[in-house]
Design a protein around this motif. Structure first.
Motif, mmCIF file in Angstrom:
data_model
loop_
_atom_site.group_PDB
_atom_site.id
_atom_site.type_symbol
_atom_site.label_atom_id
_atom_site.label_comp_id
_atom_site.label_asym_id
_atom_site.label_seq_id
_atom_site.Cartn_x
_atom_site.Cartn_y
_atom_site.Cartn_z
ATOM 1 N N SER A 51 0.810 -1.220 0.000
ATOM 2 C CA SER A 51 0.000 0.000 0.000
ATOM 3 C C SER A 51 0.840 1.265 0.000
ATOM 4 O O SER A 51 0.410 2.289 -0.515
ATOM 5 C CB SER A 51 -0.960 0.006 1.193
ATOM 6 O OG SER A 51 -0.274 0.316 2.390
ATOM 7 N N ILE A 52 2.041 1.205 0.585
ATOM 8 C CA ILE A 52 2.897 2.404 0.590
ATOM 9 C C ILE A 52 4.019 2.293 -0.438
ATOM 10 O O ILE A 52 4.911 3.132 -0.477
ATOM 11 C CB ILE A 52 3.457 2.714 2.000
ATOM 12 C CG1 ILE A 52 4.365 1.598 2.508
ATOM 13 C CG2 ILE A 52 2.341 3.027 2.964
ATOM 14 C CD1 ILE A 52 5.072 1.938 3.808
ATOM 15 N N ASP A 53 3.965 1.228 -1.256
ATOM 16 C CA ASP A 53 4.878 1.063 -2.386
ATOM 17 C C ASP A 53 6.336 0.921 -1.942
ATOM 18 O O ASP A 53 7.210 1.624 -2.427
ATOM 19 C CB ASP A 53 4.716 2.219 -3.371
ATOM 20 C CG ASP A 53 5.370 1.919 -4.717
ATOM 21 O OD1 ASP A 53 5.438 0.725 -5.078
ATOM 22 O OD2 ASP A 53 5.820 2.869 -5.391
ATOM 23 N N VAL A 54 6.556 0.022 -0.966
ATOM 24 C CA VAL A 54 7.919 -0.321 -0.564
ATOM 25 C C VAL A 54 8.032 -1.847 -0.557
ATOM 26 O O VAL A 54 7.023 -2.557 -0.572
ATOM 27 C CB VAL A 54 8.305 0.235 0.831
ATOM 28 C CG1 VAL A 54 8.260 1.747 0.848
ATOM 29 C CG2 VAL A 54 7.445 -0.343 1.925
ATOM 30 N N ALA A 55 9.245 -2.340 -0.518
ATOM 31 C CA ALA A 55 9.463 -3.784 -0.494
ATOM 32 C C ALA A 55 8.980 -4.371 0.832
ATOM 33 O O ALA A 55 9.077 -3.726 1.879
ATOM 34 C CB ALA A 55 10.945 -4.098 -0.690
ATOM 35 N N GLN A 56 8.467 -5.593 0.765
ATOM 36 C CA GLN A 56 7.979 -6.248 1.979
ATOM 37 C C GLN A 56 9.115 -6.429 2.977
ATOM 38 O O GLN A 56 8.909 -6.334 4.188
ATOM 39 C CB GLN A 56 7.364 -7.596 1.613
ATOM 40 C CG GLN A 56 6.704 -8.285 2.785
ATOM 41 C CD GLN A 56 5.949 -9.527 2.370
ATOM 42 O OE1 GLN A 56 5.793 -9.824 1.196
ATOM 43 N NE2 GLN A 56 5.479 -10.271 3.341
ATOM 44 N N ALA A 57 10.322 -6.658 2.494
ATOM 45 C CA ALA A 57 11.472 -6.830 3.383
ATOM 46 C C ALA A 57 11.745 -5.556 4.188
ATOM 47 O O ALA A 57 12.175 -5.629 5.345
ATOM 48 C CB ALA A 57 12.712 -7.208 2.573
ATOM 49 N N THR A 58 11.464 -4.409 3.594
ATOM 50 C CA THR A 58 11.663 -3.136 4.293
ATOM 51 C C THR A 58 10.793 -3.081 5.546
ATOM 52 O O THR A 58 11.268 -2.752 6.632
ATOM 53 C CB THR A 58 11.328 -1.959 3.362
ATOM 54 O OG1 THR A 58 12.144 -2.050 2.198
ATOM 55 C CG2 THR A 58 11.541 -0.621 4.047
ATOM 56 N N ILE A 59 9.516 -3.421 5.394
ATOM 57 C CA ILE A 59 8.590 -3.412 6.539
ATOM 58 C C ILE A 59 8.997 -4.493 7.540
ATOM 59 O O ILE A 59 8.971 -4.274 8.749
ATOM 60 C CB ILE A 59 7.137 -3.600 6.071
ATOM 61 C CG1 ILE A 59 6.720 -2.450 5.137
ATOM 62 C CG2 ILE A 59 6.180 -3.698 7.252
ATOM 63 C CD1 ILE A 59 6.795 -1.074 5.752
ATOM 64 N N SER A 60 9.399 -5.652 7.036
ATOM 65 C CA SER A 60 9.827 -6.741 7.919
ATOM 66 C C SER A 60 11.012 -6.303 8.778
ATOM 67 O O SER A 60 11.049 -6.574 9.980
ATOM 68 C CB SER A 60 10.203 -7.959 7.081
ATOM 69 O OG SER A 60 10.723 -8.973 7.889
#
Length: 152
Positions: free
Chosen positions: A24-33
């Motif tokens: 939803s915020i257009d970043v890589a899933q690894a970034t949020i992880s």
């Protein structure tokens, strides 16, 4: 409260998984992880993307934890959610005057069991006659070759 906790609160409010939130915020899933596991702090770019997508989020609250979560709400004491549990929303307004309808399920048609067609498969193994080598060619790197033939 850490910034990872504030990210979790936003995800809880939006009812999103880490993967859906990242998308939803257009970043890589690894970034949020990495943010949620305290491995990394969010970059300025990630914070700006989050604020662009969820522009009601108070930047001061997101960065420092001070103030309210949302620019639209006076308080976040009820778990960070800035709306009442049974709030009206544009999709389901409670002040409609239409009479409630009793709906019941109606079968469209009865299911008829048709006999299944039996499919028979037959596998036929055919023996081949034994094969014999009749010729061998060897190619060399100087673009020449030699041929060897059997004497049968």
């Amino acid at each position: 409260m850490s910034i990872k906790d504030r990210f979790k609160m936003i995800m809880d409010r939006e009812q999103l998984t880490a993967g859906a939130f990242a998308e939803s915020i257009d970043v890589a899933q690894a970034t949020i992880s990495h943010i949620l596991s305290s491995r990394n702090n969010p970059s300025t770019e990630v914070i700006l993307k989050l604020h662009k997508r969820y522009n009601d989020i108070n930047l001061e609250w997101l960065l420092t934890g001070k103030g309210n979560m949302s620019n639209n709400s006076p308080s976040t004491e009820d778990g960070g959610f800035d709306y009442p549990l049974f709030a009206d929303n544009p999709e389901n307004l409670s002040n409609e005057t239409s009479a409630s309808e009793n709906r019941k399920e109606i079968a469209l048609e009865t299911v008829q069991k048709s006999p299944k067609e039996v499919v028979k498969q037959e596998i036929i193994y055919k023996e081949r006659p034994p094969r014999k080598i009749t010729e061998i060619r060897i190619f060399f790197d100087d673009n020449t070759y030699e041929t060897f033939k059997s004497e049968n």
